[in-house]
Design a protein around this motif. Structure first.
Motif, mmCIF file in Angstrom:
data_model
loop_
_atom_site.group_PDB
_atom_site.id
_atom_site.type_symbol
_atom_site.label_atom_id
_atom_site.label_comp_id
_atom_site.label_asym_id
_atom_site.label_seq_id
_atom_site.Cartn_x
_atom_site.Cartn_y
_atom_site.Cartn_z
ATOM 1 N N CYS A 60 0.829 -1.030 -0.050
ATOM 2 C CA CYS A 60 -0.049 0.109 -0.137
ATOM 3 C C CYS A 60 0.838 1.360 0.095
ATOM 4 C CB CYS A 60 -0.911 -0.032 1.253
ATOM 5 S SG CYS A 60 -2.162 1.298 1.304
ATOM 6 N N TYR A 117 -1.893 6.827 -0.052
ATOM 7 C CA TYR A 117 -2.965 5.775 -0.737
ATOM 8 C C TYR A 117 -3.723 5.540 0.520
ATOM 9 C CZ TYR A 117 -1.129 6.557 -5.177
ATOM 10 O OH TYR A 117 -0.591 7.116 -6.683
ATOM 11 N N VAL A 118 -5.099 5.275 0.111
ATOM 12 C CA VAL A 118 -5.485 4.370 1.079
ATOM 13 C C VAL A 118 -6.039 3.155 0.422
ATOM 14 C CG1 VAL A 118 -7.926 4.239 2.174
ATOM 15 C CG2 VAL A 118 -6.956 6.374 1.849
ATOM 16 N N CYS A 119 -5.760 2.044 1.067
ATOM 17 C CA CYS A 119 -5.887 0.690 0.477
ATOM 18 C C CYS A 119 -7.133 -0.415 1.004
ATOM 19 C CB CYS A 119 -4.549 -0.237 0.374
ATOM 20 S SG CYS A 119 -3.528 0.763 -0.268
ATOM 21 N N ASN A 143 -6.078 7.015 -4.479
ATOM 22 C CA ASN A 143 -5.281 8.236 -3.774
ATOM 23 C C ASN A 143 -6.318 9.350 -4.140
ATOM 24 O OD1 ASN A 143 -3.406 10.506 -3.418
ATOM 25 N ND2 ASN A 143 -2.505 10.259 -5.256
ATOM 26 N N VAL A 170 -9.338 -2.055 5.738
ATOM 27 C CA VAL A 170 -8.938 -0.793 5.185
ATOM 28 C C VAL A 170 -7.575 -0.395 5.912
ATOM 29 C CG1 VAL A 170 -9.496 1.437 4.749
ATOM 30 C CG2 VAL A 170 -11.476 -0.086 4.699
ATOM 31 N N ASN A 217 -5.331 3.198 6.116
ATOM 32 C CA ASN A 217 -5.251 4.602 5.631
ATOM 33 C C ASN A 217 -3.717 4.782 5.615
ATOM 34 O OD1 ASN A 217 -5.181 7.210 5.070
ATOM 35 N ND2 ASN A 217 -6.282 7.937 7.087
ATOM 36 N N ASN A 218 -3.190 4.919 4.537
ATOM 37 C CA ASN A 218 -1.872 5.048 4.292
ATOM 38 C C ASN A 218 -1.618 6.543 3.778
ATOM 39 O OD1 ASN A 218 0.965 4.608 4.820
ATOM 40 N ND2 ASN A 218 1.420 3.371 3.075
ATOM 41 N N ASP A 219 -2.332 7.216 3.863
ATOM 42 C CA ASP A 219 -2.551 8.810 3.495
ATOM 43 C C ASP A 219 -2.337 9.694 4.521
ATOM 44 O OD1 ASP A 219 -2.961 10.723 1.596
ATOM 45 O OD2 ASP A 219 -5.299 10.723 1.733
ATOM 46 N N TRP A 229 -9.906 9.900 7.213
ATOM 47 C CA TRP A 229 -10.846 9.589 6.296
ATOM 48 C C TRP A 229 -11.811 8.676 7.131
ATOM 49 C CZ3 TRP A 229 -11.009 11.672 1.717
ATOM 50 C CH2 TRP A 229 -9.701 11.890 1.017
ATOM 51 N N PRO A 252 -4.456 8.763 9.738
ATOM 52 C CA PRO A 252 -3.208 8.409 8.955
ATOM 53 C C PRO A 252 -2.488 7.101 9.691
ATOM 54 C CG PRO A 252 -3.198 10.731 8.701
ATOM 55 C CD PRO A 252 -4.237 10.456 9.869
ATOM 56 N N TRP A 261 -16.764 6.024 1.238
ATOM 57 C CA TRP A 261 -15.752 6.862 1.985
ATOM 58 C C TRP A 261 -15.636 8.307 1.615
ATOM 59 C CZ3 TRP A 261 -10.177 7.366 0.918
ATOM 60 C CH2 TRP A 261 -10.168 7.061 -0.596
#
Length: 115
Positions: A37, A41-43, A58, A77, A79-81, A85, A102, A114
């Motif tokens: 991931c 980005y969010v995976c 993204n 999910v 959240n690697n942003d 979110w 994050p 989302w």
């Protein structure tokens, strides 16, 4: 008599240990897959604990902040942003499920949107 009390105490402690172990929360065996991931980005995964089909997003609706559907539905999910979110149990972002900061991970029954 002293021996009987000691044996009873040992048995009680053993039972308490077994009960405590059975009530402990299960830990996630899978590590967060930073290598799969990308940062920023969010995976999403269709299965629990990073299994199943993975989708990578993204900021798909930036800058409008509109509700975005998750297809297929996500069960995990990550959240690697760099921003938080919100995730929902329906397709129109009405049934709030969880907010992810994050670096947070969520395993849920089903996430469908989302923003």
């Amino acid at each position: 008599m002293r021996s009987t009390k000691l044996q009873s105490l040992v048995r009680a402690l053993a039972v308490a240990g077994v009960l405590a172990a059975s009530l402990a929360p299960a830990s996630t065996a899978s590590a967060i897959p930073n290598d799969r991931c990308p940062e920023g980005y969010v995976c999403f995964w269709t299965g629990y604990d990073f299994t199943g089909t993975m989708s990578v997003y993204n900021n798909p609706r930036f800058p409008d902040y509109l509700c975005t559907g998750i297809r297929p539905a996500a069960r995990t999910v990550f959240n690697n942003d760099d921003q938080p979110w919100n995730f929902y149990r329906d397709t129109n972002c009405q049934q709030f499920a969880v907010a992810l900061e994050p670096g947070d991970v969520e395993t849920s029954d089903r996430l469908l949107s989302w923003k």
